[in-house]
Design an enzyme around this catalytic site. Structure first.
Site, PDB file in Angstrom:
ATOM      1  N   GLU A 296      -5.027  14.531  82.571  1.00  0.00           N
ATOM      2  CA  GLU A 296      -5.160  15.916  82.083  1.00  0.00           C
ATOM      3  C   GLU A 296      -4.105  16.225  81.024  1.00  0.00           C
ATOM      4  O   GLU A 296      -3.301  17.139  81.193  1.00  0.00           O
ATOM      5  CB  GLU A 296      -4.989  16.893  83.259  1.00  0.00           C
ATOM      6  CG  GLU A 296      -5.922  16.676  84.428  1.00  0.00           C
ATOM      7  CD  GLU A 296      -5.499  17.461  85.680  1.00  0.00           C
ATOM      8  OE1 GLU A 296      -4.380  18.029  85.692  1.00  0.00           O
ATOM      9  OE2 GLU A 296      -6.269  17.485  86.640  1.00  0.00           O
ATOM     10  N   PRO A 297      -4.077  15.483  79.932  1.00  0.00           N
ATOM     11  CA  PRO A 297      -3.030  15.732  78.934  1.00  0.00           C
ATOM     12  C   PRO A 297      -3.287  17.009  78.143  1.00  0.00           C
ATOM     13  O   PRO A 297      -4.420  17.305  77.775  1.00  0.00           O
ATOM     14  CB  PRO A 297      -3.124  14.511  78.012  1.00  0.00           C
ATOM     15  CG  PRO A 297      -4.546  14.073  78.114  1.00  0.00           C
ATOM     16  CD  PRO A 297      -5.003  14.406  79.524  1.00  0.00           C
ATOM     17  N   GLY A 298      -2.240  17.759  77.910  1.00  0.00           N
ATOM     18  CA  GLY A 298      -2.347  18.954  77.078  1.00  0.00           C
ATOM     19  C   GLY A 298      -1.408  18.816  75.893  1.00  0.00           C
ATOM     20  O   GLY A 298      -1.810  18.499  74.775  1.00  0.00           O
ATOM     21  N   ARG A 299      -0.121  19.011  76.182  1.00  0.00           N
ATOM     22  CA  ARG A 299       0.911  18.972  75.144  1.00  0.00           C
ATOM     23  C   ARG A 299       0.800  17.737  74.237  1.00  0.00           C
ATOM     24  O   ARG A 299       0.858  17.861  73.010  1.00  0.00           O
ATOM     25  CB  ARG A 299       2.286  18.968  75.807  1.00  0.00           C
ATOM     26  CG  ARG A 299       3.458  19.101  74.826  1.00  0.00           C
ATOM     27  CD  ARG A 299       4.804  18.838  75.533  1.00  0.00           C
ATOM     28  NE  ARG A 299       4.959  19.628  76.731  1.00  0.00           N
ATOM     29  CZ  ARG A 299       5.481  20.862  76.769  1.00  0.00           C
ATOM     30  NH1 ARG A 299       5.930  21.423  75.672  1.00  0.00           N
ATOM     31  NH2 ARG A 299       5.564  21.521  77.911  1.00  0.00           N
ATOM     32  N   ARG A 335       8.373  29.702  73.247  1.00  0.00           N
ATOM     33  CA  ARG A 335       9.020  28.540  73.873  1.00  0.00           C
ATOM     34  C   ARG A 335      10.539  28.548  73.751  1.00  0.00           C
ATOM     35  O   ARG A 335      11.235  28.266  74.731  1.00  0.00           O
ATOM     36  CB  ARG A 335       8.450  27.222  73.335  1.00  0.00           C
ATOM     37  CG  ARG A 335       6.941  27.047  73.639  1.00  0.00           C
ATOM     38  CD  ARG A 335       6.444  25.640  73.303  1.00  0.00           C
ATOM     39  NE  ARG A 335       7.111  24.646  74.109  1.00  0.00           N
ATOM     40  CZ  ARG A 335       8.037  23.814  73.667  1.00  0.00           C
ATOM     41  NH1 ARG A 335       8.375  23.822  72.395  1.00  0.00           N
ATOM     42  NH2 ARG A 335       8.617  22.976  74.489  1.00  0.00           N
ATOM     43  N   TYR A 339      11.994  28.696  77.506  1.00  0.00           N
ATOM     44  CA  TYR A 339      12.448  27.406  78.053  1.00  0.00           C
ATOM     45  C   TYR A 339      13.681  26.857  77.343  1.00  0.00           C
ATOM     46  O   TYR A 339      13.983  25.677  77.479  1.00  0.00           O
ATOM     47  CB  TYR A 339      11.365  26.334  77.897  1.00  0.00           C
ATOM     48  CG  TYR A 339       9.966  26.679  78.326  1.00  0.00           C
ATOM     49  CD1 TYR A 339       9.648  26.851  79.672  1.00  0.00           C
ATOM     50  CD2 TYR A 339       8.944  26.783  77.383  1.00  0.00           C
ATOM     51  CE1 TYR A 339       8.336  27.115  80.060  1.00  0.00           C
ATOM     52  CE2 TYR A 339       7.633  27.045  77.769  1.00  0.00           C
ATOM     53  CZ  TYR A 339       7.345  27.207  79.107  1.00  0.00           C
ATOM     54  OH  TYR A 339       6.052  27.464  79.481  1.00  0.00           O
ATOM     55  N   CYS A 368      12.685  43.789  69.258  1.00  0.00           N
ATOM     56  CA  CYS A 368      13.876  44.413  69.838  1.00  0.00           C
ATOM     57  C   CYS A 368      14.280  43.734  71.141  1.00  0.00           C
ATOM     58  O   CYS A 368      14.194  44.328  72.221  1.00  0.00           O
ATOM     59  CB  CYS A 368      13.595  45.887  70.095  1.00  0.00           C
ATOM     60  SG  CYS A 368      12.818  46.669  68.692  1.00  0.00           S
ATOM     61  N   GLU A 369      14.650  42.467  71.057  1.00  0.00           N
ATOM     62  CA  GLU A 369      15.132  41.702  72.207  1.00  0.00           C
ATOM     63  C   GLU A 369      16.132  40.695  71.658  1.00  0.00           C
ATOM     64  O   GLU A 369      15.838  40.013  70.673  1.00  0.00           O
ATOM     65  CB  GLU A 369      13.997  40.881  72.840  1.00  0.00           C
ATOM     66  CG  GLU A 369      12.840  41.646  73.401  1.00  0.00           C
ATOM     67  CD  GLU A 369      13.065  42.164  74.809  1.00  0.00           C
ATOM     68  OE1 GLU A 369      14.023  41.693  75.465  1.00  0.00           O
ATOM     69  OE2 GLU A 369      12.309  43.039  75.233  1.00  0.00           O
ATOM     70  N   TYR A 396       1.225  25.212  73.579  1.00  0.00           N
ATOM     71  CA  TYR A 396       1.964  26.326  74.182  1.00  0.00           C
ATOM     72  C   TYR A 396       2.586  27.215  73.099  1.00  0.00           C
ATOM     73  O   TYR A 396       3.688  27.729  73.256  1.00  0.00           O
ATOM     74  CB  TYR A 396       3.003  25.804  75.193  1.00  0.00           C
ATOM     75  CG  TYR A 396       2.371  24.898  76.228  1.00  0.00           C
ATOM     76  CD1 TYR A 396       1.516  25.439  77.182  1.00  0.00           C
ATOM     77  CD2 TYR A 396       2.561  23.518  76.216  1.00  0.00           C
ATOM     78  CE1 TYR A 396       0.882  24.622  78.117  1.00  0.00           C
ATOM     79  CE2 TYR A 396       1.931  22.694  77.145  1.00  0.00           C
ATOM     80  CZ  TYR A 396       1.099  23.259  78.092  1.00  0.00           C
ATOM     81  OH  TYR A 396       0.463  22.450  79.004  1.00  0.00           O
TER      82      TYR A 396
HETATM   83  C1  PLP Z   1      -0.273  22.323  82.423  1.00  0.00           C
HETATM   84  C2  PLP Z   1      -1.077  21.328  83.161  1.00  0.00           C
HETATM   85  C3  PLP Z   1      -1.498  20.144  82.535  1.00  0.00           C
HETATM   86  C4  PLP Z   1      -1.103  19.778  81.130  1.00  0.00           C
HETATM   87  O1  PLP Z   1       0.247  19.483  81.047  1.00  0.00           O
HETATM   88  P1  PLP Z   1       0.873  18.918  79.677  1.00  0.00           P
HETATM   89  O2  PLP Z   1       2.297  18.783  79.970  1.00  0.00           O
HETATM   90  O3  PLP Z   1       0.568  19.920  78.634  1.00  0.00           O
HETATM   91  O4  PLP Z   1       0.207  17.610  79.400  1.00  0.00           O
HETATM   92  C5  PLP Z   1      -2.313  19.290  83.252  1.00  0.00           C
HETATM   93  N1  PLP Z   1      -2.677  19.574  84.534  1.00  0.00           N
HETATM   94  C6  PLP Z   1      -2.277  20.689  85.168  1.00  0.00           C
HETATM   95  C7  PLP Z   1      -2.708  20.931  86.552  1.00  0.00           C
HETATM   96  C8  PLP Z   1      -1.463  21.599  84.505  1.00  0.00           C
HETATM   97  O5  PLP Z   1      -1.056  22.704  85.146  1.00  0.00           O
END
Ligand code: PLP
Length: 441
Positions: A296-299, A335, A339, A368-369, A396
């Site tokens: 499940e890659p996102g980033r 971000r 973080y 204003c922060e 993100y």
């Molecule tokens: C956020 C998330 C991802 C993606 O994470 P990345 O760090 O963006 O690859 C995959 N699975 C689940 C369950 C998540 O919450």
């Protein structure tokens, strides 16, 4: 200020725009002009205005392909984590390439379907699903629910029974491994809210096995984000394999294992493991296991496909600090504030950067922060009107943006070769309160 002063982040890591760009995909300086693929980003800023998110189609596809190529030897499915960047254009490009999706809300499922994705290739993650989310997902024909508690399991059984459907489920286990990343993006330790403990997992599977409208399909974990090493993934995989063996002994057979997302990217000088090396390290164990494998890659798919373009509005040197106030703020990119993320900020025109009047600047927004900053103490040569690019902003970034201070959210633009297209127009102020009403007692 002398030329010997280096442009560095808070950890002293040097940011040399040309050297950085040479390491990032789809970016290059051509005659001193920063280009995404073949398009000059300063011209994009002129055409679409700033702040503006711009994404490279090729960069997205290249990473997706690196995953599918690297795991070609085994049955696998790459489920892009929609929450990293949910623009329909991004989802559509990935759907067309054959990607599945990982979603955390029914809203994200609606986006996937609108972008041409297949519900059967979607996994539904998230620690708190609601009855209406579950109903919508079952009616759409969702691939699998990644569940995180026995109460969620009971809820899904109830909704599935009501609809006369069978829900495929996977149990998200918490392997209790330290992902060694920022605490806010570490999710695999036992004191996180995520997943079911290893010890409880067998009993939840046994409950699931007894439910008439539940079909046990898999097991999953997601241990954190921005991981740069493979060791935590291997540790998590070992824990899951142990559990899978235990389940087999107890007569529960799984079809898939889902190792979540979390692979890190280079923002400044990080050296995350490559996707090919990541695969090489996991493949022996996965091959032996013989289950279908989900990721499940996102980033890692979108971060370095994107830039946030912003213009310098005001230069405000003070006795103690120099502030460059830009037109992007924490509502556009949170971000750094959320973080303590360090993101590189590079000039769109190298000529301006080498003008010889470098100064140390805090690059801040107009909100204003005090927490409203994009970067601190960066040595840059700046003039009002300069267009800057925040790199690594594809993940993100826009998705976490808000309308705080009644600021319209940025435009988003997709680039491919020498083409560019607006994929989300900048919001107009009037839209922001169009549905609000005056009190009429
Ligand atoms: C956020 C998330 C991802 C993606 O994470 P990345 O760090 O963006 O690859 C995959 N699975 C689940 C369950 C998540 O919450």
């Amino acid at each position: 200020m002398s030329h010997s002063v280096l442009n560095a982040d808070s950890q002293g890591r040097v940011i040399n725009p040309e050297a950085l760009v040479a390491q990032l995909p789809a970016l290059q300086y051509v005659d001193g002009a920063l280009c995404l693929e073949e398009v000059d980003v300063a011209s994009l800023a002129k055409t679409y205005g700033t702040p503006c998110y711009v994404y490279s189609k090729q960069a997205i596809l290249n990473v997706y392909k690196a995953y599918t190529d690297s795991f070609a030897a085994i049955d696998h499915q790459i489920c892009y984590a929609v929450k990293a960047n949910s623009n329909l254009a991004v989802l559509g490009i990935l759907a067309q390439a054959g990607a599945g999706f990982d979603i955390v809300s029914s809203g994200e499922l609606a986006r996937v379907l609108a972008a041409g994705g297949e519900a059967s290739r979607v996994v539904f993650s998230g620690v708190g699903k609601r009855t209406d989310d579950i109903r919508y997902a079952l009616e759409a024909g969702i691939g699998c629910f990644n569940i995180e508690s026995d109460s969620e399991l009971a809820l899904i059984q109830g909704v599935a029974a009501e609809l006369g459907k069978t829900a495929a489920i996977s149990l998200r286990v918490n392997p209790n491994v330290d992902a060694k990343t920022h605490p806010y993006i570490s999710t695999g330790l036992k004191d996180n809210k995520f997943g079911i403990s290893h010890e409880k997992a067998l009993s939840v599977y046994q409950q699931a096995a007894a439910m008439p409208n539940i079909r046990i399909q898999g097991i999953d974990c997601h241990i954190g984000s921005q991981l740069t090493e493979v060791a935590p993934f291997i540790d998590a995989l070992d824990k899951l394999i142990e559990l899978i063996d235990n389940l087999r002994t107890n007569g529960i057979e799984l079809e898939h294992i889902d190792l979540g997302g979390g692979l890190g990217v280079q923002y400044i000088d990080e050296t995350p493991i490559s996707i090919a090396d990541f695969a090489a390290a996991l493949l022996p164990k996965l091959t032996q296991l013989g289950l279908k494998v989900f990721f499940e890659p996102g980033r890692s798919i979108v971060a370095n496909a994107g830039l946030l373009l912003t213009r310098v509005d005001v230069l405000k040197p003070t006795e103690h600090k120099n502030f460059a106030i830009v037109d992007a703020a924490m509502n556009d990119l949170i971000r750094p504030a959320l973080y303590q993320a360090e993101m590189a900020i590079i000039p769109s025109q190298l000529a301006t950067a080498t003008a010889g009047n470098e100064c140390t600047w805090d690059i801040v927004g107009a909100i204003c922060e005090t927490g409203d900053f994009l970067a601190k103490d960066r040595v840059l040569s700046l003039a009002v009107g300069d267009v800057l690019a925040v790199t690594g902003a594809g993940a993100y970034g826009f998705v976490m943006s808000s309308n705080y201070n009644t600021r319209p959210r940025s435009a988003e633009v997709m680039v491919s070769e020498n083409q560019h297209q607006l994929v989300r127009p900048r919001e107009q102020v009037a839209e922001l309160f169009a549905t609000e009403q005056l009190w009429q007692a």
